[in-house]
Design a protein around this motif. Structure first.
Motif, PDB file in Angstrom:
ATOM      1  N   PHE A  56      -4.832   0.889 -19.965  1.00 51.19           N
ATOM      2  CA  PHE A  56      -5.083  -0.204 -20.901  1.00 51.19           C
ATOM      3  C   PHE A  56      -4.104  -0.121 -22.074  1.00 51.19           C
ATOM      4  N   PHE A  57      -3.935   1.080 -22.628  1.00 52.14           N
ATOM      5  CA  PHE A  57      -3.043   1.208 -23.784  1.00 52.14           C
ATOM      6  C   PHE A  57      -1.568   1.080 -23.403  1.00 52.14           C
ATOM      7  N   LEU A  58      -1.263   1.427 -22.174  1.00 49.87           N
ATOM      8  CA  LEU A  58       0.090   1.187 -21.671  1.00 49.87           C
ATOM      9  C   LEU A  58       0.356  -0.323 -21.674  1.00 49.87           C
ATOM     10  N   GLY A  59      -0.603  -1.086 -21.152  1.00 46.09           N
ATOM     11  CA  GLY A  59      -0.490  -2.552 -21.141  1.00 46.09           C
ATOM     12  C   GLY A  59      -0.458  -3.109 -22.554  1.00 46.09           C
ATOM     13  N   ALA A  60      -1.316  -2.583 -23.434  1.00 43.18           N
ATOM     14  CA  ALA A  60      -1.369  -3.049 -24.824  1.00 43.18           C
ATOM     15  C   ALA A  60      -0.041  -2.768 -25.530  1.00 43.18           C
ATOM     16  N   SER A  61       0.603  -1.646 -25.185  1.00 43.04           N
ATOM     17  CA  SER A  61       1.917  -1.333 -25.766  1.00 43.04           C
ATOM     18  C   SER A  61       2.969  -2.321 -25.280  1.00 43.04           C
ATOM     19  N   VAL A  62       2.882  -2.685 -23.987  1.00 44.69           N
ATOM     20  CA  VAL A  62       3.782  -3.730 -23.473  1.00 44.69           C
ATOM     21  C   VAL A  62       3.524  -5.019 -24.252  1.00 44.69           C
ATOM     22  N   VAL A  71      -0.017   1.239 -33.652  1.00 46.41           N
ATOM     23  CA  VAL A  71      -0.861   1.569 -32.497  1.00 46.41           C
ATOM     24  C   VAL A  71      -1.526   0.264 -32.059  1.00 46.41           C
ATOM     25  N   PRO A  72      -1.296  -0.158 -30.796  1.00 48.46           N
ATOM     26  CA  PRO A  72      -1.835  -1.446 -30.360  1.00 48.46           C
ATOM     27  C   PRO A  72      -3.337  -1.547 -30.630  1.00 48.46           C
ATOM     28  N   ILE A  73      -3.782  -2.687 -31.093  1.00 53.01           N
ATOM     29  CA  ILE A  73      -5.179  -3.037 -31.354  1.00 53.01           C
ATOM     30  C   ILE A  73      -5.816  -2.135 -32.429  1.00 53.01           C
ATOM     31  N   VAL A  74      -5.670  -0.806 -32.267  1.00 59.44           N
ATOM     32  CA  VAL A  74      -6.334   0.154 -33.148  1.00 59.44           C
ATOM     33  C   VAL A  74      -5.902  -0.044 -34.610  1.00 59.44           C
ATOM     34  N   SER A  75      -4.573  -0.163 -34.845  1.00 61.32           N
ATOM     35  CA  SER A  75      -4.081  -0.336 -36.219  1.00 61.32           C
ATOM     36  C   SER A  75      -4.653  -1.602 -36.848  1.00 61.32           C
ATOM     37  N   ILE A 130      -4.512  -9.911 -30.113  1.00 57.37           N
ATOM     38  CA  ILE A 130      -4.951 -10.719 -28.962  1.00 57.37           C
ATOM     39  C   ILE A 130      -3.984 -10.537 -27.787  1.00 57.37           C
ATOM     40  N   VAL A 131      -2.673 -10.621 -28.084  1.00 56.15           N
ATOM     41  CA  VAL A 131      -1.664 -10.438 -27.038  1.00 56.15           C
ATOM     42  C   VAL A 131      -1.748  -9.019 -26.463  1.00 56.15           C
ATOM     43  N   GLU A 132      -1.936  -8.034 -27.339  1.00 59.34           N
ATOM     44  CA  GLU A 132      -2.056  -6.645 -26.876  1.00 59.34           C
ATOM     45  C   GLU A 132      -3.264  -6.483 -25.962  1.00 59.34           C
ATOM     46  N   PHE A 133      -4.371  -7.119 -26.333  1.00 60.00           N
ATOM     47  CA  PHE A 133      -5.583  -7.043 -25.527  1.00 60.00           C
ATOM     48  C   PHE A 133      -5.385  -7.712 -24.161  1.00 60.00           C
ATOM     49  N   ILE A 134      -4.728  -8.877 -24.171  1.00 57.93           N
ATOM     50  CA  ILE A 134      -4.493  -9.610 -22.916  1.00 57.93           C
ATOM     51  C   ILE A 134      -3.628  -8.781 -21.965  1.00 57.93           C
ATOM     52  N   LEU A 135      -2.550  -8.196 -22.499  1.00 60.16           N
ATOM     53  CA  LEU A 135      -1.667  -7.388 -21.643  1.00 60.16           C
ATOM     54  C   LEU A 135      -2.377  -6.119 -21.158  1.00 60.16           C
ATOM     55  N   GLY A 136      -3.192  -5.514 -22.042  1.00 64.23           N
ATOM     56  CA  GLY A 136      -3.988  -4.344 -21.642  1.00 64.23           C
ATOM     57  C   GLY A 136      -4.923  -4.706 -20.504  1.00 64.23           C
ATOM     58  N   ILE A 150       5.393 -10.333 -12.569  1.00 63.16           N
ATOM     59  CA  ILE A 150       5.242 -11.776 -12.761  1.00 63.16           C
ATOM     60  C   ILE A 150       4.099 -12.064 -13.741  1.00 63.16           C
ATOM     61  N   GLY A 151       3.085 -11.193 -13.741  1.00 64.32           N
ATOM     62  CA  GLY A 151       1.982 -11.335 -14.706  1.00 64.32           C
ATOM     63  C   GLY A 151       2.495 -11.230 -16.133  1.00 64.32           C
ATOM     64  N   VAL A 152       3.305 -10.205 -16.404  1.00 65.08           N
ATOM     65  CA  VAL A 152       3.864 -10.000 -17.742  1.00 65.08           C
ATOM     66  C   VAL A 152       4.757 -11.190 -18.115  1.00 65.08           C
ATOM     67  N   LEU A 153       5.637 -11.599 -17.187  1.00 70.76           N
ATOM     68  CA  LEU A 153       6.576 -12.695 -17.467  1.00 70.76           C
ATOM     69  C   LEU A 153       5.840 -14.006 -17.783  1.00 70.76           C
ATOM     70  N   LEU A 154       4.814 -14.325 -16.975  1.00 69.65           N
ATOM     71  CA  LEU A 154       4.057 -15.564 -17.206  1.00 69.65           C
ATOM     72  C   LEU A 154       3.349 -15.522 -18.559  1.00 69.65           C
ATOM     73  N   LEU A 155       2.808 -14.340 -18.912  1.00 70.27           N
ATOM     74  CA  LEU A 155       2.120 -14.216 -20.201  1.00 70.27           C
ATOM     75  C   LEU A 155       3.102 -14.350 -21.364  1.00 70.27           C
ATOM     76  N   VAL A 156       4.306 -13.773 -21.210  1.00 69.29           N
ATOM     77  CA  VAL A 156       5.329 -13.919 -22.257  1.00 69.29           C
ATOM     78  C   VAL A 156       5.617 -15.402 -22.485  1.00 69.29           C
ATOM     79  N   LEU A 157       5.797 -16.147 -21.387  1.00 65.18           N
ATOM     80  CA  LEU A 157       6.091 -17.580 -21.489  1.00 65.18           C
ATOM     81  C   LEU A 157       4.940 -18.329 -22.163  1.00 65.18           C
TER      82      LEU A 157
END
Ligand SMILES: [Zn+2]
Length: 271
Positions: free
Chosen positions: A16-22, A59-63, A84-90, A122-129
């Motif tokens: 989850f935190f790996l995703g949140a960092s992305v 620190v994603p979300i935590v800070s 919100i973006v950190e949570f979605i990617l996580g 593709i999940g990350v790319l679509l979310l970035v867009l």
């Protein structure tokens, strides 16, 4: 992998935190692309007072939660988009890991590795867009072309490995061109209201990703979600009648709905 042991849960927290960092990285990339600043150069600074941030500010979300949505340096309010973006990617990473434990195991070698990597990418790319369109009202064209290349490359590899039929590939391609023109037609008819320059291209990408005939589900779902959110924001008083909503995030939401439930929805309507 059992869900009742501590190691599994610990692994999920890490994923989850790996995703949140992305997600955190995605936020920075979007801001820097829009503002035209260097992508990699320079350390992260406070949006308000330009002070260099330290690791515990980032620190994603935590800070965000710990400092109650304000910057540590100057106590100014930070955009809720960041957590919100950190949570979605996580969540995307968690979903991907959970799916992976039973879904991707069905795949045959060497797809075992290619398939999960493709879908996460593709999940990350679509979310970035979607996020850039939501936050700034623009489709990031370089990200869009990278995504199109990513899908085409994956599908061509699948074709050669026998995991995909040429008929489906051609149908997806034709479907993508037709739906892109359809969006362009809608823009002409409505004089560009409600849809931007980038939307036909995003439609093309979404159609390539979901394939034919799931693109119909993606398209209809995006209108239903978009209209619901639009009305919801209007009723809640967050949006004025004259404010326009970007269409991109709803197109991406439609794509996700089509990918997850598209098959069963099409069966219900006998397609
Ligand atoms: Zn500051």
């Amino acid at each position: 992998m059992g869900y009742n042991n501590l190691m599994t849960w610990l692994l999920f927290v890490i994923i989850f935190f790996l995703g949140a960092s992305v997600g955190s990285f995605v936020n920075v990339l979007i801001d820097r692309t829009i503002q035209g600043t260097d992508w990699v150069g320079g350390r992260s600074r406070c949006d308000h007072c330009k002070k260099t941030l330290t690791w515990y500010d980032m620190v994603p979300i935590v800070s965000y939660l710990f400092y109650r949505g304000r910057s540590r340096c100057c106590h100014k309010r930070l955009s809720a988009r960041y957590p919100i973006v950190e949570f979605i990617l996580g969540s995307l990473f968690i979903w991907w890991a959970v799916m992976g434990t039973f879904f991707f195991q069905l795949a045959v070698q060497p797809l075992t590795y290619i398939q999960p990597l493709f879908w996460l990418g593709i999940g990350v790319l679509l979310l970035v867009l979607a996020i850039a369109d939501w936050a700034y009202g623009v489709i990031l064209m370089p990200v869009l072309w990278v995504s199109v290349a990513w899908v085409l490359l994956y599908r061509i590899v699948l074709l050669f490995l026998g995991g995909y039929h040429l008929n489906d590939f051609v149908a997806a391609l034709v479907g993508a061109i037709v739906s892109a023109f359809f969006i362009q037609l809608l823009r002409w008819v409505t004089h560009g209201r409600g849809m931007g320059d980038g939307d036909p291209y995003l439609m093309f990408l979404v159609a390539l990703v979901v394939g034919w005939p799931r693109v119909i589900v993606a398209f209809l779902a995006s209108f239903i979600v978009g209209a619901s959110v639009g009305v919801g924001l209007l009723v809640a008083g967050i949006r004025k009648r004259t404010d326009t909503l970007p269409f991109g995030p709803f197109l991406v939401a439609g794509a996700i709905i089509a990918l997850v439930w598209g098959g069963s929805l099409l069966r219900i309507y006998g397609m």
